[in-house]
Design a protein around this motif. Structure first.
Motif, mmCIF file in Angstrom:
data_model
loop_
_atom_site.group_PDB
_atom_site.id
_atom_site.type_symbol
_atom_site.label_atom_id
_atom_site.label_comp_id
_atom_site.label_asym_id
_atom_site.label_seq_id
_atom_site.Cartn_x
_atom_site.Cartn_y
_atom_site.Cartn_z
ATOM 1 N N MET A 144 0.839 -1.188 0.000
ATOM 2 C CA MET A 144 0.000 0.000 0.000
ATOM 3 C C MET A 144 0.878 1.242 0.000
ATOM 4 S SD MET A 144 -3.295 0.693 2.378
ATOM 5 C CE MET A 144 -2.412 0.019 3.745
ATOM 6 N N PHE A 145 1.066 1.843 1.142
ATOM 7 C CA PHE A 145 1.917 3.027 1.196
ATOM 8 C C PHE A 145 3.323 2.611 1.602
ATOM 9 C CE2 PHE A 145 -2.261 4.149 2.942
ATOM 10 C CZ PHE A 145 -2.720 4.917 1.901
ATOM 11 N N ASP A 146 4.293 3.217 0.960
ATOM 12 C CA ASP A 146 5.643 3.037 1.464
ATOM 13 C C ASP A 146 5.736 3.935 2.679
ATOM 14 O OD1 ASP A 146 6.152 1.536 -0.691
ATOM 15 O OD2 ASP A 146 7.067 3.143 -1.852
ATOM 16 N N SER A 147 6.321 3.422 3.714
ATOM 17 C CA SER A 147 6.386 4.284 4.877
ATOM 18 C C SER A 147 7.457 5.337 4.640
ATOM 19 C CB SER A 147 6.686 3.475 6.120
ATOM 20 O OG SER A 147 8.055 3.182 6.155
ATOM 21 N N LEU A 148 7.297 6.423 5.340
ATOM 22 C CA LEU A 148 8.221 7.539 5.155
ATOM 23 C C LEU A 148 9.643 7.118 5.517
ATOM 24 C CD1 LEU A 148 8.639 10.510 4.472
ATOM 25 C CD2 LEU A 148 8.284 11.018 6.857
ATOM 26 N N SER A 149 9.754 6.333 6.587
ATOM 27 C CA SER A 149 11.096 5.944 7.022
ATOM 28 C C SER A 149 11.820 5.196 5.914
ATOM 29 C CB SER A 149 11.029 5.098 8.280
ATOM 30 O OG SER A 149 9.892 4.295 8.293
ATOM 31 N N ASP A 153 -8.192 2.791 6.709
ATOM 32 C CA ASP A 153 -6.747 2.886 6.511
ATOM 33 C C ASP A 153 -6.324 4.247 5.982
ATOM 34 O OD1 ASP A 153 -7.766 2.696 4.006
ATOM 35 O OD2 ASP A 153 -6.540 1.009 3.347
ATOM 36 N N THR A 154 -7.172 5.248 6.179
ATOM 37 C CA THR A 154 -6.772 6.572 5.724
ATOM 38 C C THR A 154 -5.608 7.069 6.572
ATOM 39 O OG1 THR A 154 -7.482 8.850 5.363
ATOM 40 C CG2 THR A 154 -8.482 7.718 7.216
ATOM 41 N N ARG A 155 -4.722 7.832 5.933
ATOM 42 C CA ARG A 155 -3.580 8.356 6.682
ATOM 43 C C ARG A 155 -4.002 9.586 7.487
ATOM 44 N NH1 ARG A 155 0.951 7.275 3.339
ATOM 45 N NH2 ARG A 155 2.169 8.807 4.482
ATOM 46 N N GLY A 156 -5.102 10.210 7.087
ATOM 47 C CA GLY A 156 -5.687 11.259 7.918
ATOM 48 C C GLY A 156 -4.952 12.579 7.919
ATOM 49 N N GLY A 157 -4.340 12.923 6.798
ATOM 50 C CA GLY A 157 -3.641 14.198 6.701
ATOM 51 C C GLY A 157 -4.556 15.395 6.940
ATOM 52 N N ALA A 158 -5.865 15.178 6.747
ATOM 53 C CA ALA A 158 -6.827 16.254 6.964
ATOM 54 C C ALA A 158 -6.696 16.811 8.382
ATOM 55 C CB ALA A 158 -8.248 15.750 6.724
ATOM 56 N N GLY A 212 2.842 7.391 8.040
ATOM 57 C CA GLY A 212 2.832 6.003 7.577
ATOM 58 C C GLY A 212 3.804 5.145 8.362
ATOM 59 N N MET A 213 4.005 5.481 9.632
ATOM 60 C CA MET A 213 4.963 4.732 10.425
ATOM 61 C C MET A 213 4.321 3.741 11.372
ATOM 62 S SD MET A 213 8.004 7.367 11.131
ATOM 63 C CE MET A 213 7.246 8.024 12.568
ATOM 64 N N GLY A 214 3.083 3.465 11.125
ATOM 65 C CA GLY A 214 2.440 2.491 11.984
ATOM 66 C C GLY A 214 1.894 3.146 13.234
ATOM 67 N N ASP A 215 0.971 2.478 13.829
ATOM 68 C CA ASP A 215 0.325 3.032 15.005
ATOM 69 C C ASP A 215 0.119 1.897 15.982
ATOM 70 O OD1 ASP A 215 -1.244 4.179 16.883
ATOM 71 O OD2 ASP A 215 -2.730 4.992 15.489
ATOM 72 N N ILE A 216 1.196 1.571 16.673
ATOM 73 C CA ILE A 216 1.188 0.381 17.518
ATOM 74 C C ILE A 216 0.186 0.518 18.655
ATOM 75 C CG2 ILE A 216 3.146 1.193 18.936
ATOM 76 C CD1 ILE A 216 2.512 -2.451 17.919
ATOM 77 N N VAL A 217 0.058 1.728 19.166
ATOM 78 C CA VAL A 217 -0.845 1.893 20.300
ATOM 79 C C VAL A 217 -2.281 1.605 19.888
ATOM 80 C CG1 VAL A 217 -1.488 3.416 22.180
ATOM 81 C CG2 VAL A 217 0.726 3.687 21.084
ATOM 82 N N LYS A 225 -2.990 -8.130 6.741
ATOM 83 C CA LYS A 225 -1.914 -7.311 6.217
ATOM 84 C C LYS A 225 -2.035 -5.882 6.753
ATOM 85 C CE LYS A 225 0.688 -6.595 2.024
ATOM 86 N NZ LYS A 225 0.880 -6.990 0.655
ATOM 87 N N HIS A 226 -3.268 -5.427 6.802
ATOM 88 C CA HIS A 226 -3.525 -4.098 7.340
ATOM 89 C C HIS A 226 -3.084 -4.038 8.794
ATOM 90 C CE1 HIS A 226 -5.478 -0.429 8.418
ATOM 91 N NE2 HIS A 226 -6.365 -1.032 9.172
ATOM 92 N N LEU A 227 -3.387 -5.081 9.534
ATOM 93 C CA LEU A 227 -2.999 -5.128 10.947
ATOM 94 C C LEU A 227 -1.485 -5.116 11.098
ATOM 95 C CD1 LEU A 227 -5.492 -7.758 12.356
ATOM 96 C CD2 LEU A 227 -5.471 -5.313 12.771
ATOM 97 N N MET A 228 -0.843 -5.917 10.268
ATOM 98 C CA MET A 228 0.612 -5.989 10.333
ATOM 99 C C MET A 228 1.217 -4.618 10.060
ATOM 100 S SD MET A 228 1.527 -9.282 10.599
ATOM 101 C CE MET A 228 2.666 -10.112 9.541
ATOM 102 N N ASN A 229 0.587 -3.885 9.142
ATOM 103 C CA ASN A 229 1.126 -2.587 8.769
ATOM 104 C C ASN A 229 1.033 -1.575 9.898
ATOM 105 O OD1 ASN A 229 2.059 -3.236 6.290
ATOM 106 N ND2 ASN A 229 0.176 -2.666 5.231
ATOM 107 N N MET A 230 0.188 -1.850 10.853
ATOM 108 C CA MET A 230 0.067 -0.922 11.964
ATOM 109 C C MET A 230 1.238 -1.073 12.931
ATOM 110 S SD MET A 230 -3.982 -1.090 12.742
ATOM 111 C CE MET A 230 -4.146 0.318 13.833
#
Lengths: 317, 453
Positions: B1-6, B253-258, B296-301, B347-352
């Motif tokens: 999906m998105f390449d993470s910024l890192s 899975d929106t990144r929510g830049g808004a 796009g760095m994941g949101d573990i919390v 996969k979505h979960l893993m990406n978080m």
């Protein structure tokens, strides 16, 4: 009467223009500013172009694609002034839409000649599925066709009531089993109803769901299969409704809904707001699914067939 | 999906290996990458530009770069800190002073106002011991009033409505009088969705605000909104000068830049985030989590919390007991699979999970990974499911025939299951350890808004 006048009457054109006014100001105004006094397309002009496209929600990938095409065009045709750049830009976007889309539909004819023609409507929460169904049914009804709406959004509070009110406004048939019933069963029976009552079309509403909810997406697949079981070859259209105010996430929506239900057409809603609608170009670029309808207001007649030439023209006029 | 910024930044810095100092020259590419990442997350284009210009100044100002930190990581830290500070510190509470306190809800069509109104009422009732009254002032959309009524019933909060009255100002005023007479201490006014360029409708909401003088006006916005977020947020702010923002549909899975665009443009705090259709899925806003999400760095919390929300406390306790007694059986295992499935796309979960997006990028993970296991368990008799130890050769053969997998695969699974079971049993006996498998005490933690920062 020309084809254009017939299907894109003055009044309709005004709606679209009004809706796209903001977009126009952005696109055209900024572009004019960007190229004013410049003799050729330089880096700065292209940067500005990038800014314009991106701030219209066209998205990074598509923007880069458009810019690359313009660069190639410029290298080839030796572009000179503002008006040419306008023309080139318009051309390229239309071209992009044409490459990825099938041909424009000309009017609100049913997506299939089969009777009943079954349309299944899908999308995330709050994009305007039910409203779009109301407006679409109205168009079919105006042509003297018999339409039944199937209330397969049995989940969201009062969704069945909302569709029912629309069916009353349109004056079409309505099939429901009430709230919290099995949506697949409602869909199946709506098609049966259409068969038994000589309906020309059956339009089936589904509950809004985020494309990341795997079980809900599976449910959508099940609803679709039950429609096929009810009538071989149905649904004849799976219409994905997208909100024009949505940003890049619309692309993910298109991707997941297409995977789950083989979306065959798109409707873009809320184009009467300040949203740019550039997302349409992005999605059309990535998926081979045509944009068929656009919503330009809350009134029952504020749905139009998508015409890429008119759409892009409206952006630049 | 998105390449993470890192990931992208690592790429941007690759050419500069060995350089430990950030210079105008070597950060140019990363600044561009950061801007692209922000734009890809739907942050407004202009804001992304201003933001990255800021970041650039900050980065160049960094005197001594720690040797142990790679330039890419340092950039991320700068970007992240900047984002967090921009989006505000601790969550701001809503103002409930007033008898009753009036909360006015406004926003575009389909942003989720009615659902949010219900969630807010539920939150105030269950967490703050308030007695809210919901008011149906959307007199336009078909069945909008019914929708609020149904929600009111679900959460057992009364709804004030006047189906025949088409005047939202009147309805709102009467509702407040009704609240006073019936000892409601909070009035939540749900209004119709409106476009910011619809002059008539904007005047209407301004009139409602003028008439009811709310303690709190909230602007509800869909977190999937694109570049237009800036226009809408500003237009509504100009007209009704709202006190806070509510971000909805964040369970996608929106990144929510808004969120950044709005905060940057109008400077109003984001007070709530809403993440689902269930009434208990309202949360306060966490700037740090939002920053990771946008980048796009994941949101573990949020990942952990999502997990907690899905696990039911009772069930977890029951499970813990079973594990302690070494009675964990195939039925429990099936239940666990069901729980994981409920949380959504694997996969979505893993990406978080931070760092995972890189690993899962080219991996085709889908939930069918569990299909085999389920097929095997489904081919067991109830007795076998409850008593894993009774398995013998003829039973295994029958299961293999039943599920369509080879006996070898059945054996593999049984062996793994046995190992897992033993491991869990061992862990459960360690001091200070819970059940080992699922996070326990889920329900409480998920709703414990007050306990969080």
């Amino acid at each position: 009467m020309s084809f254009f006048n017939k299907f894109f009457s003055k009044e309709k054109k005004e709606d679209l223009d009004k809706g796209l006014e903001k977009t126009k100001q952005n696109f055209f105004g900024k572009l004019a500013k960007a190229v004013a006094g410049k003799a050729s397309v330089d880096e700065e002009v292209l940067d500005e172009l990038e800014a314009i496209l991106i701030s219209s929600d066209v998205g990074l990938e598509t923007t880069i694609k458009i810019i690359e095409r313009i660069e190639a065009r410029v290298a080839r045709d030796k572009y000179l002034g503002t008006s040419e750049l306008n023309e080139i830009l318009r051309d390229e976007i239309v071209q992009l839409l044409a490459e990825n889309n099938t041909t424009d539909i000309e009017d609100f004819s049913p997506p299939s000649a089969r009777k009943p023609c079954v349309i299944m409507v899908v999308g995330v929460n709050g994009v305007g599925k039910t409203t779009t169904i109301g407006k679409l049914a109205y168009q079919f009804k105006q042509q003297g066709r018999r339409v039944v709406m199937g209330a397969a959004d049995t989940f969201r509070a009062a969704a069945v009531d909302q569709l029912k009110i629309w069916s009353e406004r349109v004056g079409c048939d309505f099939y429901s089993k009430g709230m919290n019933t099995d949506p697949a069963a409602v869909a199946y029976e709506t098609v049966q109803y259409a068969l038994n009552n000589n309906c020309d079309l059956a339009i089936i509403d589904t509950a809004g769901r985020l494309h990341t909810k795997i079980n809900l997406m599976k449910e959508l697949g099940k609803i679709k299969r039950s429609i096929s079981k009810s009538l071989d070859g149905a649904p004849h259209e799976v219409l994905l409704v997208l909100d024009a105010t949505t940003g890049q996430n619309a692309i993910e929506q298109a991707r997941h809904f297409t995977e789950a239900t083989e979306v065959s057409a798109l409707a873009l809603t809320k184009l009467d707001g300040t949203a740019k609608g550039g997302v349409a170009i992005g999605i059309s670029d990535q998926f081979k699914v045509p944009i068929k309808y656009i919503g330009v207001g809350e009134a029952i007649d504020k749905l139009q067939v998508f015409n890429k030439r008119a759409f892009v023209d409206s952006l630049f006029e | 999906m998105f390449d993470s910024l890192s990931e992208r930044l690592e790429g941007a810095f690759k050419v500069l290996k060995g350089e430990n100092k950030l210079t105008e020259l070597n950060i140019a590419e990363s600044i561009k990458e950061i801007r692209r990442a922000l734009v890809g997350a739907d942050v407004n284009y202009k804001i992304a530009k201003e933001f990255t210009d800021n970041v650039k100044d900050k980065a160049l100002g960094q005197e001594n770069v720690l040797r142990s930190v790679k330039p890419g990581q340092l950039m991320i830290k700068i970007v992240n800190d900047e984002l967090v500070s921009l989006m505000g510190g601790a969550a701001e509470d809503i103002n409930l002073k007033g008898k009753p306190a009036v909360v006015l809800i406004a926003g575009l069509q389909g942003s989720g106002k009615t659902t949010f109104s219900g969630k807010l009422a539920f939150h105030l009732k269950s967490e703050r011991k308030k007695s809210p009254l919901l008011v149906a002032c959307d007199v336009y959309r078909p069945a909008a009033i019914n929708q609020l009524s149904v929600i009111g019933e679900q959460i057992n909060v009364p709804v004030y409505k006047e189906p025949e009255n088409k005047n939202p100002v009147q309805i709102a005023l009467k509702a407040i009088a009704h609240a006073q007479a019936h000892n409601h201490d909070v009035v939540i006014i749900d209004t119709a969705g409106r476009l910011s360029i619809d002059e008539e409708m904007m005047q209407e909401i301004a009139n409602v605000k003028q008439a009811v003088q709310p303690q709190e006006t909230l602007f509800v916005v869909d977190s999937m909104t694109g570049q237009d977020a800036v226009n809408t947020a500003k237009a509504f702010n100009d007209r009704i000068d709202y006190d806070g923002v509510v971000l909805t549909k964040l369970d996608g899975d929106t990144r929510g830049g808004a969120a950044l665009s709005i905060k940057y443009t109008v400077g109003k705090p984001i007070k709530f985030v809403s993440m689902g259709e269930q009434m208990n899925t309202l949360d306060v806003f966490h700037p740090d989590r939002m920053a990771s999400r946008i980048l796009g760095m994941g949101d573990i919390v949020s990942f952990v919390e999502m997990a907690e929300r899905q696990f039911d406390e009772e069930q977890a306790k029951r499970l813990e007991k079973k594990i302690k007694k070494n009675k964990f059986d195939f039925n429990d295992f099936l239940e666990q699979i069901g729980q994981i499935r409920k949380m959504g796309d694997l996969k979505h979960l893993m990406n978080m999970i931070p760092g995972m997006s890189k690993m899962t990028k080219n991996l085709d993970i889908d939930n069918s990974a569990f299909n085999k296991v389920e097929a095997i368990i489904f081919s067991m008799t109830p007795q076998e499911r409850q008593n894993p130890e009774i398995m013998n050769m003829s039973r295994k053969q029958r299961i293999a025939n039943g599920c369509g997998h080879s006996i070898h695969e059945v054996n593999m699974f049984l062996k793994q299951f046995d190992q897992m079971r033993r491991m869990m049993h061992k862990m459960s006996k360690m001091p200070g350890m819970g059940a080992g498998a699922p996070p326990t005490g889920g329900g409480k933690a998920a709703r414990g808004i007050k306990r969080r920062r």
